[in-house]
Design an enzyme around this catalytic site. Structure first.
Site, PDB file in Angstrom:
ATOM      1  N   LYS A   1      -3.037  27.972   9.700  1.00 50.46           N
ATOM      2  CA  LYS A   1      -2.378  26.691   9.381  1.00 50.46           C
ATOM      3  C   LYS A   1      -0.986  26.646  10.003  1.00 50.46           C
ATOM      4  O   LYS A   1      -0.284  27.668  10.027  1.00 50.46           O
ATOM      5  CB  LYS A   1      -2.309  26.531   7.861  1.00 50.46           C
ATOM      6  CG  LYS A   1      -1.811  25.162   7.388  1.00 50.46           C
ATOM      7  CD  LYS A   1      -1.839  25.076   5.859  1.00 50.46           C
ATOM      8  CE  LYS A   1      -1.427  23.709   5.351  1.00 50.46           C
ATOM      9  NZ  LYS A   1      -1.511  23.618   3.868  1.00 50.46           N
TER      10      LYS A   1
ATOM     11  N   SER B   1      -4.180  19.771   2.121  1.00 48.80           N
ATOM     12  CA  SER B   1      -3.489  19.592   3.374  1.00 48.80           C
ATOM     13  C   SER B   1      -3.959  20.539   4.487  1.00 48.80           C
ATOM     14  O   SER B   1      -3.656  20.316   5.655  1.00 48.80           O
ATOM     15  CB  SER B   1      -1.985  19.777   3.179  1.00 48.80           C
ATOM     16  OG  SER B   1      -1.692  21.114   2.797  1.00 48.80           O
TER      17      SER B   1
ATOM     18  N   SER C   1      -4.449  22.605  -1.721  1.00 56.58           N
ATOM     19  CA  SER C   1      -4.558  22.387  -0.270  1.00 56.58           C
ATOM     20  C   SER C   1      -5.466  23.347   0.476  1.00 56.58           C
ATOM     21  O   SER C   1      -5.756  23.126   1.651  1.00 56.58           O
ATOM     22  CB  SER C   1      -3.165  22.405   0.368  1.00 56.58           C
ATOM     23  OG  SER C   1      -2.491  21.215   0.058  1.00 56.58           O
TER      24      SER C   1
END
Lengths: 438, 98
Positions: A31, A106, A130
């Site tokens: 990420k 996310s 997330s």
């Protein structure tokens, strides 16, 4: 590398790892809020479009020491603020299951990369769901570890008291094996310490547990609590798939019982007040002086305000402003203090539930993945989508999302929540469901 | 946000949004101010349910974590400055203070 047809990656790279190790030959997507030395790390924000961290996050060091190759940095909601990966300054990611739909967020790019087969494994971060949300929406597995199990050193902070880095994989065992690599104490993150000086356990739990070994599909004799408050809010098709999953678990020797967590009715409010308050403080560092684009002209305050107007998207501004408000004189007691009370209450409720159960089960998300563009205009509706994931962060607990089947042809995730440092229990329960629905 | 802390008026006006934006050092366009005022009213109205939460003691099992205060390797000055839009003589260069 694929041609990234789902826009999962912001940067493709190849950072090779050690020749030997438990992840030798495996590819990992990371990420884009996790620092990679010399490789652009944007947090999905225009503010950090050209930011190159001067150091690696601890988890990235551990990946490479374990033999993994980092193949890219994945798209995300800006600074982790969103549940659909649509607030990224660099455009949305598509859900590989249905490209018209969001991949969740996310950590949407990380889940999409795994679902599309563009990486064997991925790292996300989970502040209020997330990792679990995109895992559920993309039909893969995601783990949110107990607060303090995994080092946050090098994770660009959004809400420090809530967030953990967590693994995403296409199987429970794969996610657990990645957790084995990244978990453990780190002297650069004091919250990973577990040697409670006053008689606590000597060892960090990660040093005495093999999480991959817990993925043995055998939850015979487990008692699984089902919190009614976190099932009622889900749509009918999601509930049907969830209940079918519970039936399959019962066939494998699991006992289920209803439990009640009255405090969770206030969890979304408490979560957003705390997360926004922490964000308003954390994101004060983005001033256009140490990194980012300078806000040209004017004095110190004018220049900062201009840099932040240009660098932040609407959801980030919304959260900074609401957090600033919640902490401001006259409102601190009304919002922030009450949110901390609610957080303590949620922890108590979970503790009581675990006195009579091994793990709890809920639908991960109350809905199936929405179509892109469907939900962005109404921030409050988006916040309510987090109802089942945020209580876990408030209580610092471990949880996993595992595919439970489909509803209307779209993936439904089942979330298992465990007691503090009870990762092995949630992994075992998830592996039993995985085996049962295959 | 116009309300007194005891909550007699919960409407959120453009001036309230501008005030908080100034505290947070974020410039806003006029249309952002108007949009945020409407959204904040709805969101703060939802947050108001926290008023029903009972006072609860956090049972924090926390201990201070200390380490020896020893010199160790850190970021070099050049690495620390490498992302700055402007620097001078080994320092960050920022806007004038007033």
């Amino acid at each position: 590398m694929s041609d990234d047809e789902f826009d999962a990656f912001l940067t493709e790279t190849e950072l090779s790892g050690a020749d030997d190790g438990p992840l030798a030959g495996r590819t990992v997507a990371v990420k884009d809020n996790i620092s990679t030395a010399g490789v652009t790390t944007t947090c999905g924000s225009a503010m950090l479009a050209d930011y190159e961290p001067p150091f690696d996050a601890t988890v990235v060091e551990r990946l490479r020491e374990a033999g993994a190759t980092v193949v890219g940095k994945t798209n995300m909601d800006e600074f982790g603020m969103g549940g659909t990966t649509e607030t990224s300054a660099f455009g949305p990611t598509k859900n590989p299951v249905d490209p018209d739909r969001v991949p969740g967020g996310s950590s949407g790019g990380s889940a999409a990369a795994v679902a599309a087969g563009a990486a064997d494994l991925a790292l996300g971060s989970d502040t209020g769901g997330s990792v679990r949300n995109p895992a559920a929406f993309c039909g893969v597995v995601g783990i949110k570890p107990t607060y303090g199990l995994v080092s946050r050193y090098g994770l660009i902070a959004y809400a420090n008291s809530l967030e953990q880095i967590g693994p995403i994989a296409d199987t429970v065992e794969g996610a657990a094996a990645l957790l084995d690599v990244i978990a453990g104490p780190d002297e650069r993150d004091a919250t990973t310490r577990y040697d409670a000086a006053d008689g606590g356990p000597e060892e960090h739990p990660a040093e005495t547990t093999s999480y991959a070994d817990a993925a043995d599909g055998d939850a015979d004799g487990f008692t699984v609590g089902v919190p009614t408050e976190l099932v009622e809010g889900a749509t009918e098709p999601v509930r049907e798939t969830f209940h079918a999953g519970l039936d399959a678990l019962r066939d494998r020797g699991v006992e289920t019982r209803e439990v009640s967590l009255p405090s969770v009715e206030h969890a979304v409010q408490a979560y957003y007040v705390i997360a926004m308050s922490e964000a308003s403080s954390n994101l004060a560092r983005f001033d256009g002086v140490r990194y980012g684009e300078s806000g040209d002209g004017g004095d110190w305050n004018e220049s900062f305000a201009a840099a932040r107007e240009a660098g932040f998207g609407p959801e980030v501004k919304r959260r900074i402003l609401l957090g600033t408000f919640a902490l401001s004189a006259g409102y601190h007691d009304e919002y922030y203090e009450k949110a901390q009370d609610a957080r303590a209450w949620v922890k108590q409720d979970f503790d009581e539930a675990f006195a009579e159960t091994d793990v709890l089960a809920t639908p991960t998300m109350p809905v199936v993945p929405p179509e892109r563009g469907e939900s962005l205009d109404d921030p409050l509706q988006l916040y309510l989508m987090d109802a089942n994931t945020v209580p876990v962060n408030l209580a610092n607990l471990p949880a996993i999302s595992v595919p439970a089947g489909t509803a209307d042809g779209l993936p439904v995730g089942c979330q298992f929540v465990g007691p503090s440092f009870g990762e092995a229990a949630v992994i075992r329960a998830a592996s039993a469901l995985e085996a049962a629905v295959e | 946000m116009s309300e007194t802390p005891d909550g007699t008026d919960d409407s959120v006006g453009a001036d309230d949004v501008r005030h908080v934006a100034e505290l947070a050092r974020v410039d806003l366009a006029d249309e952002e101010v108007a949009e945020f005022a409407d959204q904040f009213e709805e969101i703060l109205d939802y947050f108001a349910a926290l008023d029903e939460v009972p006072e609860t003691d956090a049972d924090a099992e926390l201990v201070n974590v200390m380490r020896a205060d020893e010199v160790r390797e850190g970021l070099s000055q050049a690495a620390a400055l490498s992302n700055a839009p402007d620097s001078e003589g080994g320092y960050f260069r920022g806007p004038r203070v007033s």
